[in-house]
Design a protein around this motif. Structure first.
Motif, PDB file in Angstrom:
ATOM      1  N   SER A 177       0.776  -1.133   0.075  1.00  0.00           N
ATOM      2  CA  SER A 177       0.048   0.075  -0.011  1.00  0.00           C
ATOM      3  C   SER A 177       0.709   1.194   0.058  1.00  0.00           C
ATOM      4  CB  SER A 177      -0.856  -0.022   1.256  1.00  0.00           C
ATOM      5  OG  SER A 177      -0.181   0.254   2.538  1.00  0.00           O
ATOM      6  N   LEU A 178       2.068   1.208   0.539  1.00  0.00           N
ATOM      7  CA  LEU A 178       2.955   2.214   0.475  1.00  0.00           C
ATOM      8  C   LEU A 178       3.917   2.343  -0.664  1.00  0.00           C
ATOM      9  CD1 LEU A 178       4.181   2.010   4.155  1.00  0.00           C
ATOM     10  CD2 LEU A 178       2.564   3.747   3.155  1.00  0.00           C
ATOM     11  N   GLY A 179       3.569   1.404  -1.586  1.00  0.00           N
ATOM     12  CA  GLY A 179       4.446   1.275  -2.905  1.00  0.00           C
ATOM     13  C   GLY A 179       5.968   0.670  -2.607  1.00  0.00           C
ATOM     14  N   ILE A 180       6.209  -0.103  -1.583  1.00  0.00           N
ATOM     15  CA  ILE A 180       7.317  -0.596  -1.430  1.00  0.00           C
ATOM     16  C   ILE A 180       7.560  -1.937  -2.031  1.00  0.00           C
ATOM     17  CG2 ILE A 180       8.957  -1.615   0.534  1.00  0.00           C
ATOM     18  CD1 ILE A 180       7.320   0.397   2.279  1.00  0.00           C
ATOM     19  N   ASP A 181       8.586  -2.482  -2.779  1.00  0.00           N
ATOM     20  CA  ASP A 181       8.640  -3.483  -3.232  1.00  0.00           C
ATOM     21  C   ASP A 181       8.731  -4.834  -2.093  1.00  0.00           C
ATOM     22  OD1 ASP A 181       8.906  -5.618  -5.020  1.00  0.00           O
ATOM     23  OD2 ASP A 181      11.196  -5.504  -5.160  1.00  0.00           O
ATOM     24  N   VAL A 182       7.911  -5.934  -2.172  1.00  0.00           N
ATOM     25  CA  VAL A 182       7.955  -6.611  -1.216  1.00  0.00           C
ATOM     26  C   VAL A 182       8.174  -8.056  -1.534  1.00  0.00           C
ATOM     27  CG1 VAL A 182       5.424  -6.878  -1.027  1.00  0.00           C
ATOM     28  CG2 VAL A 182       6.680  -7.402   0.973  1.00  0.00           C
ATOM     29  N   ILE A 183       8.734  -9.059  -1.034  1.00  0.00           N
ATOM     30  CA  ILE A 183       8.540 -10.568  -1.456  1.00  0.00           C
ATOM     31  C   ILE A 183       7.899 -11.462  -0.055  1.00  0.00           C
ATOM     32  CG2 ILE A 183      10.003 -12.622  -1.827  1.00  0.00           C
ATOM     33  CD1 ILE A 183      11.987 -10.707  -3.134  1.00  0.00           C
ATOM     34  N   LEU A 184       6.710 -11.999  -0.417  1.00  0.00           N
ATOM     35  CA  LEU A 184       6.368 -12.791   0.653  1.00  0.00           C
ATOM     36  C   LEU A 184       6.731 -14.251   0.606  1.00  0.00           C
ATOM     37  CD1 LEU A 184       4.156 -13.054   2.906  1.00  0.00           C
ATOM     38  CD2 LEU A 184       2.429 -13.853   1.291  1.00  0.00           C
ATOM     39  N   LEU A 185       7.404 -14.812   1.507  1.00  0.00           N
ATOM     40  CA  LEU A 185       8.028 -16.110   1.598  1.00  0.00           C
ATOM     41  C   LEU A 185       6.789 -17.078   1.693  1.00  0.00           C
ATOM     42  CD1 LEU A 185      11.034 -15.732   3.837  1.00  0.00           C
ATOM     43  CD2 LEU A 185      11.101 -15.723   1.308  1.00  0.00           C
ATOM     44  N   THR A 186       6.879 -18.090   0.817  1.00  0.00           N
ATOM     45  CA  THR A 186       5.716 -18.993   0.694  1.00  0.00           C
ATOM     46  C   THR A 186       6.020 -20.354   1.335  1.00  0.00           C
ATOM     47  OG1 THR A 186       6.130 -19.645  -1.621  1.00  0.00           O
ATOM     48  CG2 THR A 186       4.129 -18.183  -0.951  1.00  0.00           C
ATOM     49  N   PRO A 187       5.239 -21.104   1.982  1.00  0.00           N
ATOM     50  CA  PRO A 187       5.752 -22.404   2.642  1.00  0.00           C
ATOM     51  C   PRO A 187       6.169 -23.416   1.898  1.00  0.00           C
ATOM     52  CG  PRO A 187       3.448 -22.316   2.793  1.00  0.00           C
ATOM     53  CD  PRO A 187       3.745 -20.770   2.255  1.00  0.00           C
ATOM     54  N   ASP A 188       7.094 -24.401   2.023  1.00  0.00           N
ATOM     55  CA  ASP A 188       7.431 -25.584   1.348  1.00  0.00           C
ATOM     56  C   ASP A 188       6.333 -26.533   1.510  1.00  0.00           C
ATOM     57  OD1 ASP A 188       9.909 -24.350   0.297  1.00  0.00           O
ATOM     58  OD2 ASP A 188      10.835 -24.738   2.086  1.00  0.00           O
ATOM     59  N   VAL A 189       6.002 -27.152   0.523  1.00  0.00           N
ATOM     60  CA  VAL A 189       5.154 -28.353   0.572  1.00  0.00           C
ATOM     61  C   VAL A 189       5.555 -29.510   1.385  1.00  0.00           C
ATOM     62  CG1 VAL A 189       3.401 -29.566  -0.805  1.00  0.00           C
ATOM     63  CG2 VAL A 189       3.986 -27.369  -1.513  1.00  0.00           C
ATOM     64  N   THR A 190       6.860 -29.550   1.441  1.00  0.00           N
ATOM     65  CA  THR A 190       7.274 -30.613   2.231  1.00  0.00           C
ATOM     66  C   THR A 190       6.702 -30.985   3.710  1.00  0.00           C
ATOM     67  OG1 THR A 190       9.083 -29.766   2.990  1.00  0.00           O
ATOM     68  CG2 THR A 190       9.350 -30.934   0.779  1.00  0.00           C
ATOM     69  N   SER A 191       6.615 -32.258   4.146  1.00  0.00           N
ATOM     70  CA  SER A 191       6.242 -32.584   5.437  1.00  0.00           C
ATOM     71  C   SER A 191       7.328 -31.960   6.499  1.00  0.00           C
ATOM     72  CB  SER A 191       5.763 -34.137   5.573  1.00  0.00           C
ATOM     73  OG  SER A 191       7.059 -34.960   5.362  1.00  0.00           O
ATOM     74  N   LEU A 192       6.639 -31.981   7.735  1.00  0.00           N
ATOM     75  CA  LEU A 192       7.472 -31.570   8.751  1.00  0.00           C
ATOM     76  C   LEU A 192       8.215 -32.565   9.212  1.00  0.00           C
ATOM     77  CD1 LEU A 192       4.878 -29.363  10.889  1.00  0.00           C
ATOM     78  CD2 LEU A 192       6.886 -28.476   9.268  1.00  0.00           C
ATOM     79  N   ASP A 237       6.433 -34.789  11.976  1.00  0.00           N
ATOM     80  CA  ASP A 237       5.454 -35.785  11.351  1.00  0.00           C
ATOM     81  C   ASP A 237       6.409 -37.240  11.353  1.00  0.00           C
ATOM     82  OD1 ASP A 237       3.511 -33.810  10.899  1.00  0.00           O
ATOM     83  OD2 ASP A 237       4.062 -33.122   9.112  1.00  0.00           O
ATOM     84  N   LYS A 238       7.407 -37.263  10.960  1.00  0.00           N
ATOM     85  CA  LYS A 238       8.141 -38.601  10.675  1.00  0.00           C
ATOM     86  C   LYS A 238       8.257 -39.236  12.026  1.00  0.00           C
ATOM     87  CE  LYS A 238      10.414 -36.366   6.760  1.00  0.00           C
ATOM     88  NZ  LYS A 238      11.593 -35.944   6.192  1.00  0.00           N
ATOM     89  N   LEU A 239       8.137 -38.663  13.171  1.00  0.00           N
ATOM     90  CA  LEU A 239       8.308 -39.117  14.462  1.00  0.00           C
ATOM     91  C   LEU A 239       6.995 -39.842  15.164  1.00  0.00           C
ATOM     92  CD1 LEU A 239      10.659 -36.120  16.078  1.00  0.00           C
ATOM     93  CD2 LEU A 239      11.318 -38.243  14.927  1.00  0.00           C
ATOM     94  N   PHE A 240       6.180 -39.387  14.499  1.00  0.00           N
ATOM     95  CA  PHE A 240       4.720 -39.926  15.097  1.00  0.00           C
ATOM     96  C   PHE A 240       4.109 -41.016  14.114  1.00  0.00           C
ATOM     97  CE2 PHE A 240       5.097 -35.958  17.366  1.00  0.00           C
ATOM     98  CZ  PHE A 240       4.207 -36.217  18.480  1.00  0.00           C
ATOM     99  N   ASP A 241       3.551 -42.037  14.945  1.00  0.00           N
ATOM    100  CA  ASP A 241       2.805 -43.015  14.205  1.00  0.00           C
ATOM    101  C   ASP A 241       1.350 -42.983  14.978  1.00  0.00           C
ATOM    102  OD1 ASP A 241       2.918 -44.534  16.505  1.00  0.00           O
ATOM    103  OD2 ASP A 241       4.460 -45.920  15.944  1.00  0.00           O
ATOM    104  N   GLU A 242       0.479 -44.004  14.727  1.00  0.00           N
ATOM    105  CA  GLU A 242      -0.797 -43.963  15.163  1.00  0.00           C
ATOM    106  C   GLU A 242      -0.750 -44.106  16.566  1.00  0.00           C
ATOM    107  OE1 GLU A 242      -0.138 -48.016  13.674  1.00  0.00           O
ATOM    108  OE2 GLU A 242       0.323 -45.948  12.863  1.00  0.00           O
ATOM    109  N   ASN A 243       0.390 -44.789  17.172  1.00  0.00           N
ATOM    110  CA  ASN A 243       0.208 -45.035  18.851  1.00  0.00           C
ATOM    111  C   ASN A 243       1.170 -44.216  19.738  1.00  0.00           C
ATOM    112  OD1 ASN A 243      -1.404 -47.463  18.445  1.00  0.00           O
ATOM    113  ND2 ASN A 243       0.356 -48.563  17.682  1.00  0.00           N
ATOM    114  N   GLU A 245      12.787 -45.428  22.801  1.00  0.00           N
ATOM    115  CA  GLU A 245      13.867 -44.988  22.073  1.00  0.00           C
ATOM    116  C   GLU A 245      13.446 -44.832  20.249  1.00  0.00           C
ATOM    117  OE1 GLU A 245      18.403 -44.733  23.200  1.00  0.00           O
ATOM    118  OE2 GLU A 245      18.000 -46.335  21.594  1.00  0.00           O
ATOM    119  N   LEU A 246      13.510 -43.626  19.941  1.00  0.00           N
ATOM    120  CA  LEU A 246      13.350 -43.569  18.425  1.00  0.00           C
ATOM    121  C   LEU A 246      14.567 -43.835  17.669  1.00  0.00           C
ATOM    122  CD1 LEU A 246      10.841 -40.481  18.440  1.00  0.00           C
ATOM    123  CD2 LEU A 246      10.228 -43.076  18.340  1.00  0.00           C
ATOM    124  N   SER A 247      15.702 -43.444  18.015  1.00  0.00           N
ATOM    125  CA  SER A 247      16.978 -43.477  17.568  1.00  0.00           C
ATOM    126  C   SER A 247      18.039 -43.512  18.246  1.00  0.00           C
ATOM    127  CB  SER A 247      17.074 -42.342  16.351  1.00  0.00           C
ATOM    128  OG  SER A 247      18.340 -42.346  15.837  1.00  0.00           O
TER     129      SER A 247
END
Length: 509
Positions: A112-127, A130-136, A162-164
């Motif tokens: 709105s002030l006429g400043i050049d701006v870049i908005l960082l968009t998220p990566d689609v890759t999983s967190l 997420d890999k540390l959890f299973d259904e139990n 122990e996970l690892s």
């Protein structure tokens, strides 16, 4: 064409702008404003995790600028601005640089002030988490200098595994924390709930995350919990008497239990139960980690001003309010005020036994008002309802006391299913007493039984005394029948009158 001058704000640093620069999705000279650096230094000294991570990102950008042969420069002056972001926008208006942000509001204001701006968009890759959890998996525990571990199973029946075998470094923990903080902007239903000196609590979708850093702890630590069970009230197979009470009478409910036993899961089920009964239900949480339908409004105590929730709930008039994780005086005061105002309350507290939950209220209110505030105590153990108490007020001589002039108001704590009094709460002198009635009754009963045995055996040695269904049964065998006479009957009547008991004579058939 010369490279752009890129001026990141705090959100861009937390989001991980260095990754975009390293992969050359962003290319240009890196400018860091002094007012941003000053704010990050101040916040880092106060122990804020977000500032620590942002400063790490500044160091990473400096290293990358040398690798990519672009300029890295500290610019601007401290100036007097209403906010750091205003100072960044003001600088870019004058210098013609580009603001890099992960904040959509910052983007709109800059444009709105006429400043050049870049908005960082998220990566689609999983967190990573997420890999540390299973259904139990109930929770994952990551700590600097130890191996990653997890609790697997159900509330009250879980194993710590122990996970690892690889020991985590502080850098690895910070990387995961950075990823979590940057994900807050794009994962649905996510926000930073609390940020204090040395700790940050985040709700990231279904995950509740606690990040702790030195000096509060002896190393970086991330704990991630996730609900493993979502039950309806019908899944608990509750006694019909309890269901009837919850449906028709209970308005001052307290759900108690040890940590991890399933209190919040039961509170969720109860909230949905009342919602299906067309009741208006709201929750107060700190932090918000209940997963409820959109019909139930969830309020955060951490974002509310003093007295704000009190005013909102009185004006919006819910039928029931669920108060999750009641801990301090302010929580109990709000529960008490709303309950006395006529709002149905469901409180969740940590307690090792159901009577301990009542202890939390005794020093905070007059004993006479306790039954008006609490009427049903539900104790959860291993994910199930283990005990239910009801509270009633009466005037009587407390159990174990003899003199009639000791009569006083007594709160009776009864087992809801058997209707048997298990505790009495009353004031004796200046002290509030919580007395287990069963112990007193048993001791008194044993003493009376021994006196009866001495009385009867002095006259009829072969007789025996037992306590059955609220009365003392004296069994006289055939050889003792001849000794049973009016003298024995007279003495028994005196004992009945003196001790307020019932006796019954049993002869062999």
């Amino acid at each position: 064409m010369p490279p752009k001058d890129l001026l990141p704000d705090k959100s861009a640093l937390i989001h991980g702008i260095s990754k975009y620069v390293a992969e050359q999705r962003l290319y240009g000279n890196i400018l860091i404003h002094k007012i941003l650096l000053n704010e990050l230094e101040r916040d880092a000294r106060e122990g804020l995790v977000t500032a620590e991570i942002a400063l790490e990102e500044v160091s990473r950008l400096k290293e990358l600028s040398e690798e990519l042969l672009v300029s890295f420069e500290i610019v601007g002056d401290e100036g007097r601005y209403s906010s750091v972001n205003e100072g960044l926008r003001e600088y870019c208006l004058r210098r013609g640089c580009t603001i890099v942000t992960a904040d959509a509001i910052q983007q709109r204001l800059a444009e709105s002030l006429g400043i050049d701006v870049i908005l960082l968009t998220p990566d689609v890759t999983s967190l990573t988490i997420d890999k540390l959890f299973d259904e139990n998996t109930m929770s994952v525990h990551l700590k600097e200098g130890t191996t990653p571990k997890a609790k697997k199973g159900k509330p009250g029946n879980w194993q710590f595994v122990e996970l690892s075998p690889n020991i985590l470094t502080g850098h690895e923990i910070k990387k995961i924390a950075n990823e979590i903080l940057s994900a807050v902007d794009y994962v649905k239903d996510s926000f930073i709930e609390i940020e204090r000196k040395g700790s940050t609590i985040i709700q990231l979708g279904n995950y509740r995350i606690v990040i702790i850093r030195p000096p509060l702890s002896d190393g970086w630590e991330v704990t991630i919990t996730r609900p493993v069970a979502r039950k309806r009230l019908e899944d608990y197979n509750l006694n019909e008497k309890l269901l009837l009470r919850l449906r028709d009478r209970a308005e001052g409910i307290l759900i108690a239990g040890s940590p991890g036993m399933g209190k919040t899961t039961f509170a969720q089920a109860l909230a949905e139960f009342y919602m299906r009964m067309n009741k208006v239900v709201k929750t107060i949480e700190s932090p918000r980690d209940m997963h409820l339908p959109p019909e139930i409004t969830q309020y955060s105590k951490n974002y509310a001003e003093v007295g704000e929730l009190h005013d909102i709930l009185l004006l919006s008039r819910p039928d029931y309010t669920v108060y999750d994780e009641m801990r301090n005086d302010e929580d109990f005061k709000l529960y008490i005020d709303l309950r006395l105002a006529g709002i149905g309350m469901i409180g969740v507290v940590h307690a090792t036994s159901p009577i301990d939950a009542i202890h939390r209220f005794i020093n905070r209110v007059d004993i006479g008002t306790i039954p008006n505030i609490l009427d049903t105590i539900v104790f959860i153990h291993s994910g199930n309802v283990a005990k239910v108490y009801s509270l009633d007020m009466t005037v009587k001589v407390p159990t174990g006391l003899k003199e009639a002039d000791l009569a006083r108001p007594v709160v009776e704590v009864k087992d809801l299913l058997t209707d048997r009094v298990e505790y009495e709460i009353y004031v004796f002198g200046e002290q509030t007493m919580i007395v287990p009635v069963a112990n007193i009754t048993a001791k008194a009963g044993n003493a009376i039984q021994r006196r009866l045995e001495n009385l009867i055996n002095n006259i009829i040695p072969s007789a025996s005394v037992t306590y059955e269904n609220g009365e003392y049964v004296i069994t006289i065998p055939k050889e003792g029948i001849g000794l049973f006479n009016k003298r024995v009957v007279t003495k028994l009547k005196k004992y009945e009158k003196k001790y307020g008991i019932k006796t019954r004579i049993r002869f062999p058939e």
